[in-house]
Scaffold this active site. Structure first.
Site, PDB file in Angstrom:
ATOM      1  N   ASN A 130       0.854  -1.242  -0.168  1.00 28.16           N
ATOM      2  CA  ASN A 130       0.144   0.038  -0.070  1.00 28.16           C
ATOM      3  C   ASN A 130       0.837   1.310  -0.086  1.00 28.16           C
ATOM      4  OD1 ASN A 130      -2.580  -1.282   0.212  1.00 28.16           O
ATOM      5  ND2 ASN A 130      -2.353  -1.926   2.081  1.00 28.16           N
ATOM      6  N   VAL A 131       2.010   1.403   0.777  1.00 30.49           N
ATOM      7  CA  VAL A 131       2.756   2.434   1.031  1.00 30.49           C
ATOM      8  C   VAL A 131       3.346   2.746  -0.498  1.00 30.49           C
ATOM      9  CG1 VAL A 131       4.684   3.748   1.864  1.00 30.49           C
ATOM     10  CG2 VAL A 131       3.177   2.246   3.190  1.00 30.49           C
TER      11      VAL A 131
ATOM     12  N   GLU B 216       9.462  -5.098 -11.084  1.00 30.94           N
ATOM     13  CA  GLU B 216       9.018  -6.696 -11.175  1.00 30.94           C
ATOM     14  C   GLU B 216       7.414  -6.843 -11.114  1.00 30.94           C
ATOM     15  OE1 GLU B 216      11.044  -8.436  -8.201  1.00 30.94           O
ATOM     16  OE2 GLU B 216       9.874  -7.289  -6.564  1.00 30.94           O
TER      17      GLU B 216
END
Length: 514
Positions: free
Chosen positions: A276-277, A298
């Site tokens: 989330n961050v 990635e």
């Protein structure tokens, strides 16, 4: 199952004759085998056969028979792969990354041997036999061409290598995947092994250096299973105030570096870890002054997808697409527009240190904790319990142009400090970490000695509840040892021990005052 158009998805006549049920395919898997399984961060993993294998294991255990396998993947899968197999107690060995709670519990209980390693190294080590023979590869595909070439799905990971290495192959063909994925992938040719390995000719993130298809010796394919099931598609939480604050600090810093002439106006290619961050940082770039961005990562998440859709980002390279349900709909609704803007490659190329170094990647990854000298733990809770794994964060951190680690300054309602005297497990050393960012502030560690780093990290990144404790520790360590990197070895991990014993890293303020 009857509604799946076999002829549309499996266009090779000979392979259509190998279509079978998941249960029939699972019957090829025997006790003691090693499987190479598709999957990278909840994308492109097999959906039906793992459950059938788990049921075989349960039946064998009920009869008092042993049934256990080794499982090698690209990265994490999902509960309907990792989870069901772990719950059936049939994974003896697992590598190189996972994120499923059931699998994590089995690893931490000692029931599954787990090798956590840099993803860019994994395929070569398998090629050289470090993990023994691979009996069966179990991969997911979108379709198969009339020539028998395999159209990958939303994730490639290690599939290219597994198809070459495994003695036998089972393919799940998932009709839930859009056939318009055909052409989005880039599978390079074999570049050889040391000392004759050829350079990887990727000079821009959107370069295509291979073909759109995976290839396999058709005689090795023992089963085709038709499926219709979604990827994990976890929903990302809306950015909270801490995440927004962290994102704004990174963007402000990047703008500063552009003005100083240390970055071009469109920055350098961006990599973002999962979470989330990290996703909030990408979302924050929508309103930033930067245009014509490039991605070389990635896993491509919601935030990077929306940057491409808005035109802020020209293109992005990844090994897997891991979207929330809403973002998946945006992807499918715009897949024709995205077809030449997104490139999906094997992870050995997306995570390759030389390419990362040469392109000058800006790497942003999450951490569990950092110490006052800039060492980072990104894998172990309290130094002993595996969370997920290092994944590709080490590949990018050590070789990037800029390396950021981000996290809120506390966890567990304030009972844990993200900034500690000494990390309880080392994944990324102080030599590789350039920037630490919490909601409290930003620490630029470039060109700083350990003592200078300690001051920056304590003053800028630590939570006010822990700042006096950290300063007290550092002051006493510096006075007692007077060495390059001051530590009180009898106290360095006492914060973690205190949490284990009491559930809180904080100490009585009276004790600190004394």
């Amino acid at each position: 199952m009857g509604s799946i158009n076999h002829e549309e998805r499996v266009r090779h006549e000979g392979l259509r004759e190998k279509i079978m049920s998941a249960e029939q395919a699972a019957s090829f898997v025997q006790n003691g085998m090693t499987l190479g399984v598709a999957g990278f961060t909840g994308a492109g993993y097999p959906k039906f056969v793992p459950t059938a294998i788990a049921n075989r294991a349960k039946d064998a255990h009920a009869r008092g028979e042993a049934f256990g396998i080794g499982m090698l993947t690209g990265a994490s899968t999902s509960h309907d792969c990792d989870g069901v197999l772990a719950e059936a107690n049939c994974i003896n060995f697992r590598a190189p990354f996972q994120s499923d709670p059931a699998m994590r519990n089995h690893i931490n209980a000692g029931n599954t041997h787990y090798v956590d390693m840099h993803l860019s190294h994994f395929e070569q080590q398998v090629r050289f036999g470090f993990y023994g023979d691979m009996d069966i590869a179990l991969i997911e595909a979108t379709g198969i061409t009339p020539e028998g070439k395999i159209i990958p799905s939303m994730g490639i990971g290690t599939n290219n290598q597994w198809l070459k290495t495994a003695k036998k192959v089972i393919i799940e063909v998932n009709s839930r995947q859009s056939m318009m994925l055909d052409g989005m992938h880039d599978i390079p040719a074999d570049l050889g092994e040391p000392p004759f390995r050829q350079p990887i000719p990727i000079v821009k993130p959107d370069d295509r250096i291979g073909t759109p298809y995976l290839e396999c010796d058709l005689d090795k394919i023992i089963g085709i299973v038709m499926t219709d099931a979604p990827d994990r598609n976890s929903k990302f939480a809306d950015p909270d105030e801490n995440s927004k604050t962290i994102a704004s600090q990174i963007i402000e810093f990047l703008d500063h570096e552009v003005k100083k002439g240390r970055l071009p106006k469109n920055l350098l290619p961006l990599q973002s870890g999962v979470g989330n961050v990290a996703n909030a940082v990408l979302m924050g770039l929508q309103d930033s002054p930067f245009d014509d961005l490039m991605g070389y990562t990635e896993v491509l998440q919601d935030g990077m997808l929306d940057l491409v859709l808005s035109g802020k980002m020209k293109s992005a390279s990844a090994t897997a697409l891991s979207f929330s349900p809403d973002a998946l709909k945006r992807f499918n609704d715009n897949i024709e527009f995205l077809s030449d803007k997104l490139v999906l490659r094997p992870q050995e190329f997306t995570n390759h240190p030389e390419v990362i170094r040469r392109l000058g990647i800006i790497a942003m990854n999450a951490m569990i904790e950092a110490d006052i000298y800039g060492n980072v733990n990104s894998t172990h809770i309290m130094g002993t319990k595996m969370m997920n794994g290092i994944g590709g964060s080490g590949d990018f951190t050590r070789n990037s142009h800029f390396s950021f680690f981000v996290s809120p300054s506390t966890a567990k309602g304030g009972a844990i400090s993200t900034i500690v005297p000494m990390v309880s497990h080392h994944d990324h050393t102080e030599h590789d970490v350039m920037f630490l960012v919490t909601e409290q502030g930003f620490a630029d560690l470039r060109g700083k000695s350990p003592r200078q780093r300690a001051k920056l990290i304590i003053d800028n990144c630590a939570h006010p509840d822990y700042r006096p404790m950290l300063q007290d520790y550092y002051d006493r360590a510096a006075k007692a040892s007077g060495l390059q990197t001051p530590h009180l070895l009898n106290e360095a991990l006492s914060w973690h021990q205190r949490f284990v014993e009491t559930g809180d890293m904080r100490i009585n303020k009276m004790r600190l005052a004394v």
